[in-house]
Motif scaffolding. Structure first.
Motif, PDB file in Angstrom:
ATOM      1  N   SER A   1       0.820  -1.221   0.000  1.00 19.87           N
ATOM      2  CA  SER A   1       0.000   0.000   0.000  1.00 19.87           C
ATOM      3  C   SER A   1       0.852   1.269   0.000  1.00 19.87           C
ATOM      4  O   SER A   1       0.441   2.295  -0.530  1.00 19.87           O
ATOM      5  CB  SER A   1      -0.940  -0.003   1.210  1.00 19.87           C
ATOM      6  OG  SER A   1      -0.192  -0.044   2.421  1.00 19.87           O
ATOM      7  N   ASP A   2       2.041   1.212   0.603  1.00 24.94           N
ATOM      8  CA  ASP A   2       2.903   2.396   0.683  1.00 24.94           C
ATOM      9  C   ASP A   2       4.359   1.928   0.597  1.00 24.94           C
ATOM     10  O   ASP A   2       4.931   1.474   1.590  1.00 24.94           O
ATOM     11  CB  ASP A   2       2.645   3.136   1.999  1.00 24.94           C
ATOM     12  CG  ASP A   2       3.417   4.449   2.105  1.00 24.94           C
ATOM     13  OD1 ASP A   2       4.446   4.598   1.412  1.00 24.94           O
ATOM     14  OD2 ASP A   2       3.013   5.317   2.902  1.00 24.94           O
TER      15      ASP A   2
ATOM     16  N   ARG B   1       6.872   3.549   3.082  1.00 27.59           N
ATOM     17  CA  ARG B   1       6.819   2.993   4.432  1.00 27.59           C
ATOM     18  C   ARG B   1       7.545   1.648   4.490  1.00 27.59           C
ATOM     19  O   ARG B   1       8.313   1.369   5.413  1.00 27.59           O
ATOM     20  CB  ARG B   1       5.376   2.814   4.895  1.00 27.59           C
ATOM     21  CG  ARG B   1       5.295   2.162   6.286  1.00 27.59           C
ATOM     22  CD  ARG B   1       3.915   1.647   6.657  1.00 27.59           C
ATOM     23  NE  ARG B   1       2.985   2.733   6.873  1.00 27.59           N
ATOM     24  CZ  ARG B   1       1.942   3.002   6.093  1.00 27.59           C
ATOM     25  NH1 ARG B   1       1.713   2.247   5.017  1.00 27.59           N
ATOM     26  NH2 ARG B   1       1.134   3.999   6.354  1.00 27.59           N
TER      27      ARG B   1
END
Length: 293
Positions: free
Chosen positions: A221-222, A225
């Motif tokens: 998703s990221d 991160r």
């Protein structure tokens, strides 16, 4: 296409050119010129250069590899940052009409625009004998920019090439392995000893081909991160992942959260980052997001 004089596959011609222009190797550019014909052939073969290919070469030096590329490719654009090499390249590449020399830092070059203007937007192949001091910034810069590049075939320090190709649980596996393998499929095509260069480098080298993936190798998703978590987990690789990630201010992950996520993933509490696959790091990162960080 016939090979012109001076043909730089012959080390004698390389020495003559350097003497003719009184060229002085500049340490800040990490200049080590190839002088072995068999290695040049291995690079071109590993890159899969054919008559329809458009190639970007980074740091051509005096044009040794460039001559080989031009002999096999449709067109070669070379990016050279050292202005002292431009008159030499004009000389050594004068017999090739399919070469364009640009004085430019590859990290500042607009590759997308270049490809649009000169290759109808079709992906290109990047080839280079890279200065060791800037290998990782150049490779990661090109990968992270998502430029229209089909593959990168580069000569780099042997240890760095092995880290790029390494898998979980090995001593060479780390954040560089994961970053490269997120964007590309690495393959070490050849090992190259020091005596194949002028001047001789202090370390061995390897030719590695990075075949870029149409999509990243895992879904996350990221990705920023995820790579913060990966970096933290390898900063002190003998620590458990729980401790490494929770002690890093970059991640925002507490030890309790890390323990809970590892349990949910079915991983032991004492697991180290070096044991996780890229897919597991992606899953860990997504679970961190779901826990509100």
């Amino acid at each position: 296409m016939s090979r012109p004089v001076p043909y730089l596959g012959d080390p004698k011609n390389t020495i003559e050119i350097l003497q003719k222009y009184q060229f002085v190797f500049r340490k800040k550019y990490g200049q080590n010129f190839l002088i072995d014909e068999s290695v040049l052939e291995k690079i071109v073969r590993a890159a899969g250069i054919g008559p329809d290919d458009f190639v970007i070469e980074i740091g051509p030096g005096i044009g040794t590899l460039t001559q080989y590329l031009a002999y096999h490719a449709r067109h070669v654009v070379v990016a050279e940052i050292d202005g002292a090499l431009l008159p030499i390249l004009e000389d050594t590449l004068s017999g090739y009409e399919n070469v364009t020399v640009i004085r430019e830092d590859i990290l500042k070059m607009d590759i997308r625009q270049l490809v649009e203007e000169m290759n109808d937007g079709r992906p290109v192949k990047v080839v280079a004998n890279l200065p060791y001091y800037i290998t990782t910034p150049i490779i990661m810069g090109l990968l992270e920019r998502h430029d229209p590049v089909e593959s990168m075939t580069v000569m780099i320090q042997k240890e760095v090439a092995e880290r790029m190709q390494a898998g979980p649980g090995t001593k060479d596996y780390g954040s560089l392995s994961l970053a490269v393998q997120y964007y590309a499929e690495p393959y070490i095509a050849a090992y190259v000893p020091q005596n194949c260069f002028m001047p001789r480098p202090k370390v061995g080298s390897a030719v590695i081909r990075l075949s870029l993936l149409a999509e990243p190798s895992v879904k996350v998703s990221d990705e920023k991160r995820m790579f913060r978590i990966i970096r933290a987990s390898f900063n002190q690789r003998r620590k458990t992942l729980q401790n490494s990630v929770s002690h890093s201010p970059e991640t925002g992950v507490t030890k309790e959260m890390a323990a809970q996520i590892l349990e949910e993933m079915g991983l032991p509490a004492a697991v180290r980052g070096e044991a996780l696959t890229l897919a597991q790091f992606a899953r860990f990162s997504d679970l961190v997001a779901e826990n509100g960080t």
